[in-house]
Each structure stands twice: as C-alpha cells, then as structure tokens.
Scaffold this motif. Structure first.
Motif: not given
Length: 330
Positions: A140-158
């Motif tokens: 829940g903390a890693v993937y349900r918190t708002a903005g966590m998944v977009p942040l991880q996707l941004a890291i994968c591309w950045a």
C-alpha cells in the motif's frame, strides 16, 4: 557517406564495413527487419490491449499494468526508431546518413536510452512482484500512495536518458561516428592536448546490466523462497485434519497438487524471465566490456554483432513473456 566526408577523413568509402563479415551483416540486416516488423506488431498489440481494456486497467494490480505498458512503449520506440536504421546500416555496410549529422548524435541516445529503459522497466516489474509476494504489508505504501507509481515510471525513463546526456553534451565522452563499426556510438572524450580520455561506454553497460540483473536475481530468489515457505506452511496446516479424521482423501491431499502446480508455474515463469534476460543482454554486455578496447574486426567483430542481435530480440520476446503470454492479461 558522402565522398567529401570520406576524403576529409583521409579514407575511401570502400574502407567502411570492415567491422564484421558480409555474411554476418546479412544476418544482422535480416534480423533487424524481422524485429522491426514483429516487434512493432507485438508491442502495439500489447499497448492497445492494455490501454483499451477497462477491466485490466481497473484491476487491483494496476501498477503491474503500468510497468508492462512502460516496457512495451520502450520496446516499441526501439523497433520503430532504431531497428530500421540498423537494417540499413548492416544491409549497406555503412552508416546510412552523413556521419556528422545531428541524427548521428541522436541515434546512440535512442539506442541505449530505449534499451536501458526497457531493462529498468523489467526491474520495476520484478520489484513490484517482490513487494506483493514477500512484503505485502508494504504494498500500500509503495504502490497505493498517490504519485508513487508515476515517480517510479519517471525514474525508469530519466536514468537512461540522464546517463546519455553526459556524452551528448560532452560532459563525459562524446557521441559520433566510429568508422571501425560503421556506426554512430559513444566515443571517448578528446582532451585539450588531443589525446583520448576514458569512454563512459563500459560504465553505461555495467550500470545498465549488472545492477538490474542483481536486483532481478535477488528479488526472484526471495519470491521463490517465500512461495515455498508458504507452501510448506499450508501443507503442515492441512496435515492436521488428516491425522484427526482419516488417512483417506482430505482437503490437504487436494491442496498439495494445487500448490505444486502454482510452484511449477512460478518456476517456469521465472526460468523464462531469467533465461531470456540473460540470453538477450549478457552476451552484449560481456562483448562491450571485453572487446571495447580491442581491434574488433574479423571474428571478434562477428561475435559483437551476434551479441547485438540477441539484445535486439528482447523487444520481440518481452510482449509475449509479460503480456500476451500471460493468462491474466489474455
């Protein structure tokens, strides 16, 4: 390449294309064409299927879907922007455009950037499964918190394109034409005294494969261990009713085969992931690390090109392993 460019460098156009044999060039050009077509179809199908299916988008494991779509997007860009030029490059045994053009500097960014983004998306998928199975309380903390998944996707591309910005802006290394491999790639920097400094290519390949590979190995080892512990716990729990009632057919005797099937399915899936990942990326990583400073013509050049061809195939295999071959996504 134009005659001006060849004369300016003091070489004739016929001197290009000595990196590998003509037979290997034909194999590379054919493979690039095949991957460009099939990879585009497979990844477009994956993106359309996941993007248009409301049930898939709204499932509890939506972060997994986001990472699969990131993987498919990176592979699609690779098939569309990189593979056609690879086919022309090996088919003609020359770089298809002027060697000092802007695209010669952007091509390595597209090549290494899309491949590294694909690898990091695989890492994100693996970590997602690891947290879900081994540490579900963290999910829940890693993937349900708002903005966590977009942040991880941004890291994968950045991260990949941030690394490629170093040679692009000549902060470490540079991007340009390498006549030996008839390709535009990462080159060593030129110091003020006219000498070549260290190239960042080894660093990019080590970071782009070694660290992601270690993360995938550790995560899937922990996943398999957690599933086996849960299986043994369920077998011990189911064995108690067997001793209390009879030695005949019991719920425990029915559950065991189901758990065995789950474990075998997980093992097969993990083996496929490991096998394809290592088959696609390990040979090229070794070749770039060991052959970068060698005169990679002849047999060494053939090995390098064959290793590259294996890496290209990841763009075709990924849609089948992570999306089209999954019962969940079908």
């Amino acid at each position: 390449m134009s005659n001006y460019t060849a004369d300016h460098l003091g070489r004739s156009p016929e001197e290009d294309g000595v990196f590998c044999s003509s037979e290997i060039s034909i194999v590379a050009a054919s493979s690039a064409t095949f991957i460009a077509v099939l990879g585009t179809i497979g990844n477009v199908t994956t993106l359309l299927a996941l993007g248009r299916n409301r049930a898939v988008r709204q499932r509890r494991r939506q972060p997994t879907t986001a990472f699969v779509m990131s993987l498919a997007t990176a592979d699609l860009l690779f098939c569309v922007a990189v593979m056609p030029l690879m086919a022309l490059r090996y088919g003609r045994r020359r770089w298809p455009f002027v060697s000092d053009s802007l695209w010669c500097r952007l091509f390595p960014v597209a090549l290494y950037g899309t491949v590294a983004t694909s690898v990091l998306s695989l890492v994100a998928l693996t970590v997602n499964r690891y947290v879900l199975i081994v540490h579900p309380a963290w999910y829940g903390a890693v993937y349900r918190t708002a903005g966590m998944v977009p942040l991880q996707l941004a890291i994968c591309w950045a991260i990949p394109y941030g690394l490629m910005a170093l040679p692009l802006f000549e902060l470490w290394g540079r991007l340009g034409f390498d006549r030996r491999t008839f390709s535009c790639t990462v080159l060593p920097s030129i110091t003020s005294t006219g000498k070549f400094s260290a190239s960042p290519k080894k660093f990019i390949f080590i970071v782009g494969f070694a660290l992601p590979f270690c993360a995938i190995v550790l995560c899937y080892t922990a996943i398999i261990g957690a599933v086996r512990r849960q299986r043994h716990h369920m077998q011990r729990y189911a064995a108690k009713p067997v001793a209390a009632t009879s030695a005949a057919s019991t719920p425990g005797s029915i559950a065991a085969p189901s758990n065995d099937d789950d474990e075998r399915h997980l093992t097969r899936t993990t083996a496929a992931i490991f096998g394809c990942f290592m088959l696609c990326f390990l040979p090229l990583t070794i070749a770039n690390v060991l052959l970068e400073d060698a005169e990679s013509a002849g047999e060494a050049g053939d090995v390098h090109v064959l290793a590259s061809i294996l890496t290209w195939h990841s763009a075709v295999l990924n849609p089948f392993i992570y999306a089209l071959g999954s019962r969940h996504y079908r």
